[in-house]
Design an enzyme around this catalytic site. Structure first.
Site, PDB file in Angstrom:
ATOM      1  N   ASP A  13       0.808  -1.223   0.000  1.00 53.08           N
ATOM      2  CA  ASP A  13       0.000   0.000   0.000  1.00 53.08           C
ATOM      3  C   ASP A  13       0.842   1.274   0.000  1.00 53.08           C
ATOM      4  OD1 ASP A  13      -2.211  -1.704   0.135  1.00 53.08           O
ATOM      5  OD2 ASP A  13      -2.159  -1.706   2.317  1.00 53.08           O
ATOM      6  N   LYS A  16       1.915   2.008  -5.136  1.00 54.37           N
ATOM      7  CA  LYS A  16       2.477   1.427  -6.376  1.00 54.37           C
ATOM      8  C   LYS A  16       1.537   1.633  -7.554  1.00 54.37           C
ATOM      9  CE  LYS A  16       2.530  -2.542  -4.285  1.00 54.37           C
ATOM     10  NZ  LYS A  16       2.157  -2.136  -2.920  1.00 54.37           N
ATOM     11  N   GLY A  17       0.213   1.497  -7.269  1.00 53.56           N
ATOM     12  CA  GLY A  17      -0.769   1.639  -8.338  1.00 53.56           C
ATOM     13  C   GLY A  17      -0.726   3.027  -8.949  1.00 53.56           C
ATOM     14  N   ASN A  38      -5.261 -10.296  -4.053  1.00 55.60           N
ATOM     15  CA  ASN A  38      -4.999  -9.785  -2.694  1.00 55.60           C
ATOM     16  C   ASN A  38      -4.536  -8.323  -2.765  1.00 55.60           C
ATOM     17  OD1 ASN A  38      -2.660 -10.694  -3.958  1.00 55.60           O
ATOM     18  ND2 ASN A  38      -1.661 -11.419  -2.109  1.00 55.60           N
ATOM     19  N   GLY A  40      -4.518  -4.349  -3.785  1.00 53.90           N
ATOM     20  CA  GLY A  40      -5.523  -3.310  -3.974  1.00 53.90           C
ATOM     21  C   GLY A  40      -4.778  -2.047  -4.350  1.00 53.90           C
ATOM     22  N   HIS A  41      -4.836  -1.675  -5.608  1.00 50.64           N
ATOM     23  CA  HIS A  41      -4.069  -0.526  -6.111  1.00 50.64           C
ATOM     24  C   HIS A  41      -5.049   0.567  -6.526  1.00 50.64           C
ATOM     25  CE1 HIS A  41      -0.489  -3.386  -7.176  1.00 50.64           C
ATOM     26  NE2 HIS A  41      -0.812  -3.411  -5.902  1.00 50.64           N
ATOM     27  N   GLN A 223       1.979  -6.144  -3.303  1.00 54.26           N
ATOM     28  CA  GLN A 223       2.541  -6.336  -1.962  1.00 54.26           C
ATOM     29  C   GLN A 223       3.893  -5.599  -1.855  1.00 54.26           C
ATOM     30  OE1 GLN A 223       1.326  -9.583  -3.600  1.00 54.26           O
ATOM     31  NE2 GLN A 223      -0.561  -8.638  -2.931  1.00 54.26           N
ATOM     32  N   ALA A 298      -7.581  -1.274   0.699  1.00 56.04           N
ATOM     33  CA  ALA A 298      -8.335  -1.178  -0.555  1.00 56.04           C
ATOM     34  C   ALA A 298      -9.002  -2.510  -0.898  1.00 56.04           C
ATOM     35  CB  ALA A 298      -7.396  -0.758  -1.688  1.00 56.04           C
ATOM     36  N   GLY A 301     -10.813  -3.349   3.403  1.00 54.76           N
ATOM     37  CA  GLY A 301     -11.406  -2.241   4.167  1.00 54.76           C
ATOM     38  C   GLY A 301     -10.873  -2.140   5.597  1.00 54.76           C
TER      39      GLY A 301
HETATM   40  P1  GDP Z   1      -0.663   0.252  -3.515  1.00 54.23           P
HETATM   41  O1  GDP Z   1      -1.284  -1.019  -3.022  1.00 54.23           O
HETATM   42  O2  GDP Z   1       0.801   0.306  -3.281  1.00 54.23           O
HETATM   43  O3  GDP Z   1      -1.020   0.548  -4.940  1.00 54.23           O
HETATM   44  O4  GDP Z   1      -1.292   1.411  -2.635  1.00 54.23           O
HETATM   45  P2  GDP Z   1      -2.856   1.585  -2.281  1.00 54.23           P
HETATM   46  O5  GDP Z   1      -3.548   2.104  -3.476  1.00 54.23           O
HETATM   47  O6  GDP Z   1      -3.392   0.363  -1.641  1.00 54.23           O
HETATM   48  O7  GDP Z   1      -2.755   2.654  -1.111  1.00 54.23           O
HETATM   49  C1  GDP Z   1      -2.238   3.912  -1.331  1.00 54.23           C
HETATM   50  C2  GDP Z   1      -3.352   4.940  -1.021  1.00 54.23           C
HETATM   51  O8  GDP Z   1      -2.790   6.204  -0.921  1.00 54.23           O
HETATM   52  C3  GDP Z   1      -4.374   5.017  -2.128  1.00 54.23           C
HETATM   53  O9  GDP Z   1      -5.620   5.326  -1.572  1.00 54.23           O
HETATM   54  C4  GDP Z   1      -3.882   6.186  -2.982  1.00 54.23           C
HETATM   55  O10 GDP Z   1      -4.942   6.856  -3.658  1.00 54.23           O
HETATM   56  C5  GDP Z   1      -3.295   7.074  -1.933  1.00 54.23           C
HETATM   57  N1  GDP Z   1      -2.129   7.866  -2.364  1.00 54.23           N
HETATM   58  C6  GDP Z   1      -1.132   7.518  -3.221  1.00 54.23           C
HETATM   59  N2  GDP Z   1      -0.194   8.467  -3.266  1.00 54.23           N
HETATM   60  C7  GDP Z   1      -0.609   9.437  -2.417  1.00 54.23           C
HETATM   61  C8  GDP Z   1      -0.051  10.685  -1.994  1.00 54.23           C
HETATM   62  O11 GDP Z   1       1.039  11.083  -2.394  1.00 54.23           O
HETATM   63  N3  GDP Z   1      -0.752  11.403  -1.076  1.00 54.23           N
HETATM   64  C9  GDP Z   1      -1.947  10.985  -0.581  1.00 54.23           C
HETATM   65  N4  GDP Z   1      -2.569  11.740   0.311  1.00 54.23           N
HETATM   66  N5  GDP Z   1      -2.516   9.820  -0.968  1.00 54.23           N
HETATM   67  C10 GDP Z   1      -1.842   9.057  -1.857  1.00 54.23           C
HETATM   68  P1  IMO Z   2      -0.870  -4.236  -2.271  1.00 54.24           P
HETATM   69  O1  IMO Z   2      -0.450  -4.759  -3.623  1.00 54.24           O
HETATM   70  C1  IMO Z   2      -0.967  -4.720   2.029  1.00 54.24           C
HETATM   71  C2  IMO Z   2      -1.013  -8.827   3.541  1.00 54.24           C
HETATM   72  C3  IMO Z   2      -2.255  -9.328   4.248  1.00 54.24           C
HETATM   73  C4  IMO Z   2      -1.617 -10.313   5.219  1.00 54.24           C
HETATM   74  C5  IMO Z   2      -0.502 -10.929   4.396  1.00 54.24           C
HETATM   75  C6  IMO Z   2      -0.866 -12.244   3.721  1.00 54.24           C
HETATM   76  O2  IMO Z   2      -2.154  -3.506  -2.278  1.00 54.24           O
HETATM   77  O3  IMO Z   2       0.237  -3.509  -1.616  1.00 54.24           O
HETATM   78  P2  IMO Z   2      -2.369 -12.915   1.623  1.00 54.24           P
HETATM   79  O4  IMO Z   2      -3.824 -12.702   1.374  1.00 54.24           O
HETATM   80  O5  IMO Z   2      -1.474 -12.332   0.604  1.00 54.24           O
HETATM   81  O6  IMO Z   2      -2.046 -14.344   1.911  1.00 54.24           O
HETATM   82  O7  IMO Z   2      -2.085 -12.119   3.021  1.00 54.24           O
HETATM   83  O8  IMO Z   2      -0.181  -9.976   3.407  1.00 54.24           O
HETATM   84  N1  IMO Z   2      -1.247  -8.299   2.179  1.00 54.24           N
HETATM   85  C7  IMO Z   2      -1.180  -7.001   1.871  1.00 54.24           C
HETATM   86  N2  IMO Z   2      -1.000  -5.908   2.655  1.00 54.24           N
HETATM   87  N3  IMO Z   2      -1.060  -4.586   0.693  1.00 54.24           N
HETATM   88  C8  IMO Z   2      -1.221  -5.664  -0.108  1.00 54.24           C
HETATM   89  O9  IMO Z   2      -1.187  -5.569  -1.440  1.00 54.24           O
HETATM   90  C9  IMO Z   2      -1.340  -6.943   0.472  1.00 54.24           C
HETATM   91  N4  IMO Z   2      -1.502  -8.189   0.007  1.00 54.24           N
HETATM   92  C10 IMO Z   2      -1.447  -9.005   1.046  1.00 54.24           C
HETATM   93  O10 IMO Z   2      -2.916  -8.279   4.899  1.00 54.24           O
HETATM   94  O11 IMO Z   2      -1.020  -9.604   6.276  1.00 54.24           O
HETATM   95 MG    MG Z   3      -2.818  -1.640  -1.796  1.00 53.33          MG
END
Ligand code: GDP
Ligand code: IMO
Ligand code: MG
Length: 428
Positions: A13, A16-17, A38, A40-41, A223, A298, A301
């Site tokens: 999180d 990366k997305g 698993n 969520g981007h 991840q 993402a 929740g």
């Molecule tokens: P990922 O799994 O690495 O793609 O990251 P996620 O999308 O799960 O979580 C990153 C969250 O931070 C998302 O809700 C993005 O919309 C938000 N986000 C990304 N870059 C920024 C930033 O620079 N500032 C803020 N406030 N939010 C960001």
């Molecule tokens: P993105 O790509 C954050 C965590 C789960 C759990 C562990 C194992 O959005 O960064 P799994 O279902 O993969 O066997 O769960 O890894 N986990 C993540 N945490 N971001 C993710 O993906 C994750 N994918 C899995 O919460 O701790």
């Molecule tokens: Mg994510």
């Protein structure tokens, strides 16, 4: 050749997305190489929110192809649902392909994931319950079902029968739950194969040829390194290799073809799920960062645990990945917090000061993080677009990270929107 790999350096999180979406405007291919739904981007474009789980985040603006490569575990139902959501927003999806070698997440994988977590009770991993671990287990045990098998009725029937013989025994006798009907599963997955057949292709040759021709190929990690099956906080990890090394096995691309190894880190740190998190903030400030950074999963929740930036674990992540470009996201979230703390060393149980990560997850629980304190800044920086315009202390924060890791920060993200970036172009 111009290849880019985007990987997470913390516990997932990191954004990366968003970064993949930004870079994909120039890409001929955007490729997922490990993990499954698993992930969520989240990507924001003009106020519109897209949450991608299985599809590469390049799907929104890549002018070429989006590939789900062999190292990904694919839930075909989740794939179809996600395609539907993208199409409902008026975007095309006919440029998305899945490797014939990618393994299929079957309903029994999801049930196993759920039952095992229930059984572990207080020591559960906190998985996303998407069947990821059990699917990778079957792959490594050589009993898995691959995407190509969905196109061959005889093989599919045989594999489902053999798998369900074992899995149903486990469900019924060990977990005391009901088993699955093999005919129902077979017909469902045969139909899914029929529906997806035009998208199921060989991907490794095309990718290598594209790289050979100098096409722009972007690999998007899911991840992150601290969730890596080998180098993360085992067993509180996912079941794949979310490292740059994972690209080689997960997409069939040799290490010599990988050039720009981009590590994404949040300006602070979050973790969703269980496991050690030395710099975790349990008091009010942790909640403040959670609310301000909208730190809620993402995919599930769940509220994300929040804490200070940990440079000891980031150094470990950069070393394993060979990172040569850094991206720091969510710097805007730190506005108004002072002082800012950064972990630079740990104190072990026996009082030793160390600056590297231990392989022992049990020990990590007991390590005391040692912090460097930096002064914060008050200004809202979400509209800043050039590095020079950042408040002095924000620049100092970024430069502290660069100096500690010895790697340049190429992009600073200051908001969730595609356009909210400070790109330090001179680094490319
Ligand atoms: P990922 O799994 O690495 O793609 O990251 P996620 O999308 O799960 O979580 C990153 C969250 O931070 C998302 O809700 C993005 O919309 C938000 N986000 C990304 N870059 C920024 C930033 O620079 N500032 C803020 N406030 N939010 C960001
Ligand atoms: P993105 O790509 C954050 C965590 C789960 C759990 C562990 C194992 O959005 O960064 P799994 O279902 O993969 O066997 O769960 O890894 N986990 C993540 N945490 N971001 C993710 O993906 C994750 N994918 C899995 O919460 O701790
Ligand atoms: Mg994510």
């Amino acid at each position: 050749m111009s290849t880019y790999v985007v990987v997470g350096l913390q516990y997932g999180d990191e954004g990366k997305g968003k970064i993949t979406d930004v870079l994909s405007a120039e890409s001929d291919y955007v490729v997922r190489f490990q993990g499954g739904d698993n992930a969520g981007h989240t990507v924001y474009v003009g106020g519109d929110k897209f949450v991608l789980h299985l599809l590469p985040s390049g799907v929104l603006q890549c002018r070429g192809k989006c590939i789900i490569a062999n190292g990904v575990v694919v839930n075909p139902k989740a794939f179809i649902q996600e395609i539907g959501q993208i199409e409902a927003k008026g975007l095309k999806t006919d440029h998305i392909y899945i490797s014939r070698r990618a393994h299929v997440i079957m309903p029994y994988h999801i049930l196993l994931d759920v039952y095992r977590e229930e059984e572990k009770g207080g020591t559960h991993i906190g998985t996303t319950k998407k069947g990821i671990g059990p699917c990778y287990e079957d792959k490594i045990s050589r009993v898995g079902i691959r995407m190509a098998d969905l196109l061959n009725p005889e093989i599919l029937r045989d594999k489902i029968e053999k798998n369900l013989k074992v899995k149903n025994a486990l469900f019924e006798r060990y977990f005391e739950k009901s088993g699955l009907d093999k005919e129902v599963v077979y017909h469902e997955f045969l139909a899914l194969g029929e529906r997806l057949k035009d998208r199921i292709v060989d991907t490794e040759r095309e990718l290598n040829e594209a790289i050979g021709k100098g096409k722009n190929v972007l690999f998007e990690g899911a991840q992150a390194l601290m969730l890596d099956i080998d180098f993360g906080t085992y067993p509180y990890v996912t079941s794949s290799s979310p490292s740059t090394g994972g690209v080689c096995t997960g997409a069939g691309v040799p290490p010599t073809s990988l050039q720009n190894l981009i590590g994404v880190a949040k300006a602070y740190c979050t973790r969703v799920g269980n496991g050690p998190f030395p710099s975790e903030l349990k008091e009010n400030l942790g909640e403040k960062i959670r609310q301000k950074g909208r730190e809620f999963g993402a995919t599930t929740g769940r509220p994300r645990r929040t804490g200070w930036l940990d440079l000891v674990s980031l150094k470990h992540a950069c070393m394993i990945n060979g990172i040569n470009r850094l991206v720091v996201t969510k710097l805007d979230v730190l506005s108004g917090i002072s002082p800012l703390k950064i972990v630079t060393r740990y104190k072990t149980e026996d009082g030793k000061i160390i600056d590297y990560l231990t392989s022992s997850t049990t020990k990590l629980y007991h390590y005391q993080p040692l912090y460097e304190e930096l002064e914060g800044w008050r200004e809202d920086i979400s509209e800043v677009r050039s590095y020079e315009e950042l408040p002095g202390n924000a620049k100092k924060y970024i430069e502290y990270i660069e100096d500690f890791l010895g790697i340049p920060v190429y992009l600073v993200s200051v908001g969730p929107e595609r356009s909210q970036n400070i790109i330090r172009k001179e680094l490319f």
